[in-house]
Write an enzyme that holds these catalytic residues in place. Structure first.
Site, PDB file in Angstrom:
ATOM      1  N   CYS A   8      39.061  32.534  49.188  1.00 48.02           N
ATOM      2  CA  CYS A   8      38.564  32.387  47.821  1.00 48.02           C
ATOM      3  C   CYS A   8      37.660  31.160  47.788  1.00 48.02           C
ATOM      4  O   CYS A   8      38.110  30.056  48.136  1.00 48.02           O
ATOM      5  CB  CYS A   8      39.754  32.191  46.884  1.00 48.02           C
ATOM      6  N   ASP A  48      44.138  34.759  47.797  1.00 48.34           N
ATOM      7  CA  ASP A  48      43.048  34.791  46.806  1.00 48.34           C
ATOM      8  C   ASP A  48      43.674  34.941  45.427  1.00 48.34           C
ATOM      9  O   ASP A  48      44.881  35.181  45.297  1.00 48.34           O
ATOM     10  CB  ASP A  48      42.097  35.965  47.101  1.00 48.34           C
ATOM     11  N   SER A  49      42.841  34.845  44.405  1.00 47.90           N
ATOM     12  CA  SER A  49      43.332  35.074  43.041  1.00 47.90           C
ATOM     13  C   SER A  49      43.565  36.563  42.783  1.00 47.90           C
ATOM     14  O   SER A  49      44.321  36.923  41.882  1.00 47.90           O
ATOM     15  CB  SER A  49      42.301  34.558  42.039  1.00 47.90           C
ATOM     16  N   TYR A  71      40.309  32.669  38.520  1.00 50.48           N
ATOM     17  CA  TYR A  71      40.253  31.225  38.759  1.00 50.48           C
ATOM     18  C   TYR A  71      38.938  30.638  38.229  1.00 50.48           C
ATOM     19  O   TYR A  71      38.885  29.490  37.802  1.00 50.48           O
ATOM     20  CB  TYR A  71      40.317  30.933  40.268  1.00 50.48           C
ATOM     21  N   GLY A  72      37.880  31.445  38.312  1.00 50.63           N
ATOM     22  CA  GLY A  72      36.529  30.927  38.091  1.00 50.63           C
ATOM     23  C   GLY A  72      36.265  30.368  36.712  1.00 50.63           C
ATOM     24  O   GLY A  72      35.312  29.611  36.527  1.00 50.63           O
ATOM     25  N   CYS A  83      31.563  34.317  46.325  1.00 54.91           N
ATOM     26  CA  CYS A  83      32.863  34.661  45.754  1.00 54.91           C
ATOM     27  C   CYS A  83      33.331  35.845  46.579  1.00 54.91           C
ATOM     28  O   CYS A  83      32.553  36.783  46.814  1.00 54.91           O
ATOM     29  CB  CYS A  83      32.721  35.063  44.286  1.00 54.91           C
ATOM     30  N   THR A  84      34.571  35.796  47.052  1.00 51.22           N
ATOM     31  CA  THR A  84      35.018  36.840  47.986  1.00 51.22           C
ATOM     32  C   THR A  84      35.132  38.209  47.322  1.00 51.22           C
ATOM     33  O   THR A  84      35.207  39.226  48.006  1.00 51.22           O
ATOM     34  CB  THR A  84      36.353  36.440  48.636  1.00 51.22           C
ATOM     35  N   HIS A  85      35.133  38.241  45.997  1.00 54.01           N
ATOM     36  CA  HIS A  85      35.115  39.541  45.313  1.00 54.01           C
ATOM     37  C   HIS A  85      33.775  40.267  45.489  1.00 54.01           C
ATOM     38  O   HIS A  85      33.725  41.490  45.411  1.00 54.01           O
ATOM     39  CB  HIS A  85      35.349  39.356  43.806  1.00 54.01           C
ATOM     40  N   THR A  94      36.342  29.707  45.151  1.00 52.06           N
ATOM     41  CA  THR A  94      36.675  28.807  44.050  1.00 52.06           C
ATOM     42  C   THR A  94      37.802  27.866  44.477  1.00 52.06           C
ATOM     43  O   THR A  94      37.693  26.635  44.343  1.00 52.06           O
ATOM     44  CB  THR A  94      37.106  29.620  42.812  1.00 52.06           C
TER      45      THR A  94
HETATM   46  N1  DGL Z   1      37.641  35.486  44.735  1.00 50.34           N
HETATM   47  C1  DGL Z   1      37.474  34.228  44.144  1.00 50.34           C
HETATM   48  C2  DGL Z   1      36.350  33.435  44.804  1.00 50.34           C
HETATM   49  O1  DGL Z   1      36.007  33.666  45.928  1.00 50.34           O
HETATM   50  C3  DGL Z   1      37.393  34.026  42.668  1.00 50.34           C
HETATM   51  C4  DGL Z   1      37.677  35.042  41.648  1.00 50.34           C
HETATM   52  C5  DGL Z   1      38.259  34.416  40.395  1.00 50.34           C
HETATM   53  O2  DGL Z   1      37.506  34.001  39.498  1.00 50.34           O
HETATM   54  O3  DGL Z   1      39.495  34.338  40.371  1.00 50.34           O
HETATM   55  O4  DGL Z   1      35.824  32.523  44.228  1.00 50.34           O
END
Ligand code: DGL
Length: 273
Positions: free
Chosen positions: A84, A20-21, A52-53, A198-200, A86
């Protein structure tokens, strides 16, 4: 559908590589642990590229395929999970084309959300890059026909999840802003199901639930991912001969405060890529 990989050719210590990021992939790791507690894991956070987003498709695709190419050469994982949304919605197909190892991506859980909603109105929280993907349009067209899918890109929530896991206090207004952005869209007051794309975001689900109030269910893709990984590694032997490790693309002062949380996910060592 890919078949399980021939068990005999895989060394038992070969890890699952989750990518992931940042810390978002830990929400996926939790489910993978529950399904495959004995599987050795290397978790890679591209924190030098976070977030990343807010990047372009070209930047994300180049970054993710370059990094995963180098990581698979060096770490010889039995399987790579792009934990992730994204990175998956943008780069999954191209990464699969160049890497030999099985790749499991993270797909916004629109299909189960469409089965869950009673009001017919679904909210989707993702990054700005994810919510504009044709991949999401296709999932909506295929699985949410006749329903309303309202999207909101919430970079603030990525930063909030990162901060929360470092033990920092997050202003509740951040969660209220994301909730309002969905509720204010036409039909938004009827949202009863929210896709955490988003996994966050599952890491801050309690805060989001408090902001939405009662009567809203949340769904993310992690359970399906864990099932998929269990299927693809069926019959393979697992032996953990090193401590499971978290690797970061940039070693800076944000890493040490993550120590306790990484250990709570079974990542007992941390280092640089
Ligand atoms: N965890 C990432 C996702 O699922 C993105 C977070 C980011 O913007 O880097 O999209």
């Amino acid at each position: 559908m890919t078949d399980p990989v021939q068990a005999e050719s895989i060394p038992p210590s070969a890890p699952l590589l989750l990518f992931d990021s940042g810390v978002g992939g830990l929400s996926v790791l939790a489910r993978v642990r529950a399904a495959l507690p004995q599987a050795p894991v290397i978790y890679v956070a591209d924190n030098a590229g976070l977030p990343y987003g807010t990047k372009t498709e070209a930047q994300i695709a180049a970054r993710v395929s370059g990094l995963l190419g180098r990581l698979t050469e060096r770490l010889h994982p039995r399987l790579v999970c792009i934990a992730c949304n994204t990175a998956s919605t943008i780069a999954l197909a191209s990464v699969r084309e160049v890497l030999e190892v099985p790749i499991v991506g993270t797909v916004p859980a629109i299909k189960p959300a469409a089965a869950m909603t009673r009001s017919g109105v679904i909210g989707l929280l993702g990054t700005e890059a994810t919510i504009r993907q044709g991949y999401v349009d296709r999932l909506e067209a295929e699985f949410a026909r006749g329903k309303t899918l309202l999207r909101h890109g919430a970079p603030e929530l990525v930063a909030a999840a990162e901060a929360r896991l470092r033990g920092e206090r997050v202003d509740p207004a951040v969660f209220a802003r994301a909730t309002d952005a969905l509720r204010r869209q036409p039909g938004g007051e009827a949202i009863d199901t929210v896709v955490l794309a988003c996994t966050h975001f599952p890491l801050i689900e309690a805060e989001l639930a408090a902001a939405f109030g009662p009567g809203v269910a949340f769904i993310d893709g992690s359970e399906g991912i864990a099932r998929r990984i269990a299927h693809l590694t069926q019959g393979q032997a697992f032996a953990r001969i090193h401590a499971d490790t978290a690797l970061f693309t940039r070693l800076d002062d944000t890493i040490a405060p993550l120590g306790p949380i990484l250990m709570s996910y079974g990542l007992d060592e941390a280092g640089g890529v």
